[in-house]
Design a protein around this motif. Structure first.
Motif, mmCIF file in Angstrom:
data_model
loop_
_atom_site.group_PDB
_atom_site.id
_atom_site.type_symbol
_atom_site.label_atom_id
_atom_site.label_comp_id
_atom_site.label_asym_id
_atom_site.label_seq_id
_atom_site.Cartn_x
_atom_site.Cartn_y
_atom_site.Cartn_z
ATOM 1 N N GLN A 8 0.863 -1.175 0.000
ATOM 2 C CA GLN A 8 0.000 0.000 0.000
ATOM 3 C C GLN A 8 0.896 1.220 0.000
ATOM 4 O O GLN A 8 2.052 1.152 0.402
ATOM 5 C CB GLN A 8 -0.852 0.050 1.272
ATOM 6 C CG GLN A 8 -1.788 -1.100 1.431
ATOM 7 C CD GLN A 8 -2.505 -1.037 2.777
ATOM 8 O OE1 GLN A 8 -1.965 -0.544 3.750
ATOM 9 N NE2 GLN A 8 -3.730 -1.540 2.806
ATOM 10 N N TRP A 9 0.371 2.338 -0.445
ATOM 11 C CA TRP A 9 1.111 3.581 -0.277
ATOM 12 C C TRP A 9 0.154 4.633 0.256
ATOM 13 O O TRP A 9 -1.047 4.560 0.059
ATOM 14 C CB TRP A 9 1.842 4.017 -1.538
ATOM 15 C CG TRP A 9 1.012 4.321 -2.732
ATOM 16 C CD1 TRP A 9 0.532 5.542 -3.101
ATOM 17 C CD2 TRP A 9 0.577 3.411 -3.735
ATOM 18 N NE1 TRP A 9 -0.176 5.450 -4.266
ATOM 19 C CE2 TRP A 9 -0.160 4.141 -4.688
ATOM 20 C CE3 TRP A 9 0.715 2.052 -3.939
ATOM 21 C CZ2 TRP A 9 -0.750 3.570 -5.798
ATOM 22 C CZ3 TRP A 9 0.151 1.479 -5.042
ATOM 23 C CH2 TRP A 9 -0.575 2.230 -5.964
ATOM 24 N N PHE A 10 0.724 5.540 1.004
ATOM 25 C CA PHE A 10 -0.058 6.523 1.727
ATOM 26 C C PHE A 10 0.195 7.921 1.189
ATOM 27 O O PHE A 10 1.296 8.243 0.767
ATOM 28 C CB PHE A 10 0.303 6.477 3.222
ATOM 29 C CG PHE A 10 0.042 5.133 3.831
ATOM 30 C CD1 PHE A 10 -1.201 4.831 4.350
ATOM 31 C CD2 PHE A 10 1.030 4.156 3.856
ATOM 32 C CE1 PHE A 10 -1.451 3.588 4.892
ATOM 33 C CE2 PHE A 10 0.788 2.915 4.395
ATOM 34 C CZ PHE A 10 -0.467 2.622 4.921
ATOM 35 N N GLY A 11 -0.829 8.750 1.250
ATOM 36 C CA GLY A 11 -0.718 10.132 0.826
ATOM 37 C C GLY A 11 -0.134 10.994 1.923
ATOM 38 O O GLY A 11 0.127 10.521 3.036
ATOM 39 N N PRO A 12 0.056 12.270 1.657
ATOM 40 C CA PRO A 12 0.630 13.183 2.643
ATOM 41 C C PRO A 12 -0.214 13.298 3.916
ATOM 42 O O PRO A 12 0.294 13.572 4.992
ATOM 43 C CB PRO A 12 0.695 14.537 1.932
ATOM 44 C CG PRO A 12 0.423 14.265 0.496
ATOM 45 C CD PRO A 12 -0.201 12.928 0.385
ATOM 46 N N ASP A 13 -1.534 13.048 3.789
ATOM 47 C CA ASP A 13 -2.405 13.138 4.964
ATOM 48 C C ASP A 13 -2.448 11.830 5.755
ATOM 49 O O ASP A 13 -3.175 11.723 6.743
ATOM 50 C CB ASP A 13 -3.815 13.543 4.531
ATOM 51 C CG ASP A 13 -4.429 12.554 3.548
ATOM 52 O OD1 ASP A 13 -3.726 11.615 3.111
ATOM 53 O OD2 ASP A 13 -5.615 12.721 3.210
ATOM 54 N N GLY A 14 -1.703 10.822 5.326
ATOM 55 C CA GLY A 14 -1.652 9.550 6.046
ATOM 56 C C GLY A 14 -2.707 8.552 5.613
ATOM 57 O O GLY A 14 -2.766 7.440 6.134
ATOM 58 N N GLN A 15 -3.556 8.941 4.680
ATOM 59 C CA GLN A 15 -4.600 8.046 4.193
ATOM 60 C C GLN A 15 -4.058 7.140 3.088
ATOM 61 O O GLN A 15 -3.183 7.524 2.323
ATOM 62 C CB GLN A 15 -5.781 8.858 3.643
ATOM 63 C CG GLN A 15 -6.454 9.733 4.675
ATOM 64 C CD GLN A 15 -7.098 8.914 5.783
ATOM 65 O OE1 GLN A 15 -7.731 7.888 5.525
ATOM 66 N NE2 GLN A 15 -6.919 9.355 7.014
ATOM 67 N N GLY A 57 -3.227 3.911 -2.350
ATOM 68 C CA GLY A 57 -3.182 2.778 -3.260
ATOM 69 C C GLY A 57 -2.986 1.487 -2.505
ATOM 70 O O GLY A 57 -2.368 1.449 -1.447
ATOM 71 N N ASP A 58 -3.531 0.425 -3.056
ATOM 72 C CA ASP A 58 -3.459 -0.874 -2.418
ATOM 73 C C ASP A 58 -3.362 -1.919 -3.534
ATOM 74 O O ASP A 58 -4.287 -2.025 -4.344
ATOM 75 C CB ASP A 58 -4.719 -1.079 -1.582
ATOM 76 C CG ASP A 58 -4.661 -2.317 -0.721
ATOM 77 O OD1 ASP A 58 -3.556 -2.847 -0.506
ATOM 78 O OD2 ASP A 58 -5.730 -2.758 -0.256
ATOM 79 N N LEU A 59 -2.252 -2.616 -3.608
ATOM 80 C CA LEU A 59 -2.074 -3.613 -4.667
ATOM 81 C C LEU A 59 -1.800 -4.982 -4.062
ATOM 82 O O LEU A 59 -1.134 -5.101 -3.034
ATOM 83 C CB LEU A 59 -0.915 -3.217 -5.581
ATOM 84 C CG LEU A 59 -1.179 -2.021 -6.488
ATOM 85 C CD1 LEU A 59 0.076 -1.629 -7.232
ATOM 86 C CD2 LEU A 59 -2.288 -2.333 -7.475
ATOM 87 N N PRO A 60 -2.318 -6.030 -4.709
ATOM 88 C CA PRO A 60 -2.049 -7.383 -4.214
ATOM 89 C C PRO A 60 -0.608 -7.791 -4.516
ATOM 90 O O PRO A 60 0.135 -7.050 -5.140
ATOM 91 C CB PRO A 60 -3.043 -8.231 -5.009
ATOM 92 C CG PRO A 60 -3.207 -7.497 -6.294
ATOM 93 C CD PRO A 60 -3.101 -6.030 -5.919
#
Length: 151
Positions: A104-111, A114-117
């Protein structure tokens, strides 16, 4: 007036000497180049390939002399997952992508942005398969996402 004539003669003598020196240097370099010529032909080297199954003097894939870890694309047959069979030019990249864990990767706000298998699941779920022209671009894009989020 006599002094002017002597200065001109002196200048002409220096110029003539320099021209003679340049001519000698050029003649020496041309002579050296001609005498060097081409080197004498060397005897042909004979290379024997050990374990060359068909005896053609070359080591090709699937012959006993082939080392899949050091030759070709560096991917051995047992290391190729079924999702990459027939990937052609992007086989090594496909194998690398298939070995990746889910991420997964997170944006600047911590949300989560992206989520990849895992790589094998991602490759299996693609709408195109190895050998399809779009396959190489999709595998390269997945690899770019991975490298961007995992420096």
């Amino acid at each position: 007036m006599f002094r002017r004539i002597l200065d001109r003669v002196y200048a002409a003598a220096i110029l003539a000497g320099l021209l003679a020196l340049v001519a000698l240097v050029l003649a020496a370099s041309v002579g050296a180049a001609r005498s060097a010529g081409s080197p004498p032909p060397r005897p042909a080297a004979t290379v024997t390939v050990v374990n060359d199954a068909n005896g053609d003097g070359r080591c090709e894939e699937d012959e006993p002399c082939w080392d899949c870890r050091a030759m070709g694309n560096g991917v051995c047959g047992a290391d190729v997952p079924p999702e990459c069979a027939g990937a052609g030019d992007v086989l090594a990249l496909c194998v690398r992508v298939a070995s990746r864990p889910p991420f997964q990767w997170f944006g600047p706000d911590g949300q989560i942005e992206g989520d990849l298998p895992d790589g094998r699941t991602l490759l299996r779920d693609l709408w195109v398969g190895p050998g399809d022209p779009e396959f190489a671009g999709l595998v390269a894009a997945y690899d770019a996402d991975w490298r961007r989020t995992h420096p």
